[in-house]
Enzyme design. Structure first.
Site, mmCIF file in Angstrom:
data_model
loop_
_atom_site.group_PDB
_atom_site.id
_atom_site.type_symbol
_atom_site.label_atom_id
_atom_site.label_comp_id
_atom_site.label_asym_id
_atom_site.label_seq_id
_atom_site.Cartn_x
_atom_site.Cartn_y
_atom_site.Cartn_z
ATOM 1 N N ALA A 163 2.212 1.632 -3.515
ATOM 2 C CA ALA A 163 1.129 2.046 -4.410
ATOM 3 C C ALA A 163 0.755 3.507 -4.196
ATOM 4 C CB ALA A 163 -0.096 1.146 -4.195
ATOM 5 N N GLU A 164 0.578 3.923 -2.952
ATOM 6 C CA GLU A 164 0.172 5.306 -2.695
ATOM 7 C C GLU A 164 1.265 6.279 -3.088
ATOM 8 O OE1 GLU A 164 -2.246 8.174 0.309
ATOM 9 O OE2 GLU A 164 -2.160 6.025 0.716
ATOM 10 N N THR A 165 2.505 5.901 -2.886
ATOM 11 C CA THR A 165 3.613 6.760 -3.303
ATOM 12 C C THR A 165 3.577 6.992 -4.803
ATOM 13 O OG1 THR A 165 5.020 6.028 -1.482
ATOM 14 C CG2 THR A 165 6.131 6.939 -3.414
ATOM 15 N N ALA A 171 0.828 -1.206 0.000
ATOM 16 C CA ALA A 171 0.000 0.000 0.000
ATOM 17 C C ALA A 171 0.863 1.258 0.000
ATOM 18 C CB ALA A 171 -0.944 -0.012 1.198
ATOM 19 N N SER A 191 0.469 8.948 -5.978
ATOM 20 C CA SER A 191 0.538 10.342 -5.542
ATOM 21 C C SER A 191 1.508 11.149 -6.394
ATOM 22 C CB SER A 191 0.964 10.427 -4.071
ATOM 23 O OG SER A 191 -0.032 9.891 -3.241
#
Length: 157
Positions: A74-76, A71, A79
């Site tokens: 993925a979020e990095t 996660a 973003s």
């Protein structure tokens, strides 16, 4: 913040952000959390963001890659893509992250590739596919970021 000097940006991104005096690889990195997890952003453009993360050091008690580590990767990546899409007059704020974990990884490096699903004026959504060294899918994620207007001076701190 960590090793991010190998991040490749297209020339139009370098030109767009040039006047702000930012270290772009540092700014579009995984930050302190990503540094602790050894996340490396290797390619960054609004159309595609690529990054890697070692499994070692990011496992749960059974020795498998921790779902939260996937996660974070993925979020990095999502973003970074959202920020690059929004440009210097907007900031991206994650509002929804969904991860589906397909298989475990016990060693090696995982690679995430974020590609846009939607790039609008106020939101951006990216699909992030994380694979192992055998190119087998470990996780599929979707991140939606809200794009908020900001003064470019926010980057000059």
């Amino acid at each position: 913040m960590g090793e991010h000097s190998t991040t490749k940006f297209p020339q139009e991104i370098l030109d767009q952000w040039a006047g702000l005096g930012l270290d772009l690889p540092a700014f579009f990195s995984a930050g302190h959390l990503g540094e602790r997890m050894s996340v490396q952003v290797t390619e960054a453009a609004p159309e595609r963001v690529v990054g890697t993360m070692p499994v070692e050091g990011n496992t749960q008690p059974y020795g498998l890659l921790h779902g939260g580590a996937s996660a974070v990767l993925a979020e990095t990546l999502g973003s970074v893509g959202s920020m690059l899409h929004g440009g210097p007059t907007k900031i991206a704020v994650g509002v929804d992250l969904n991860c589906t974990h397909h298989r475990g990884a016990r060693s090696g490096l995982v690679t995430g590739v974020a590609t846009p699903v939607h790039r609008g004026r106020s939101t951006a959504t990216y699909e992030i596919v994380i694979t192992d060294e055998q190119d087998k899918r470990v996780c599929t994620a979707r991140l939606t970021c809200m794009l908020r207007e900001t003064d470019a001076d926010v980057y000059r701190s």
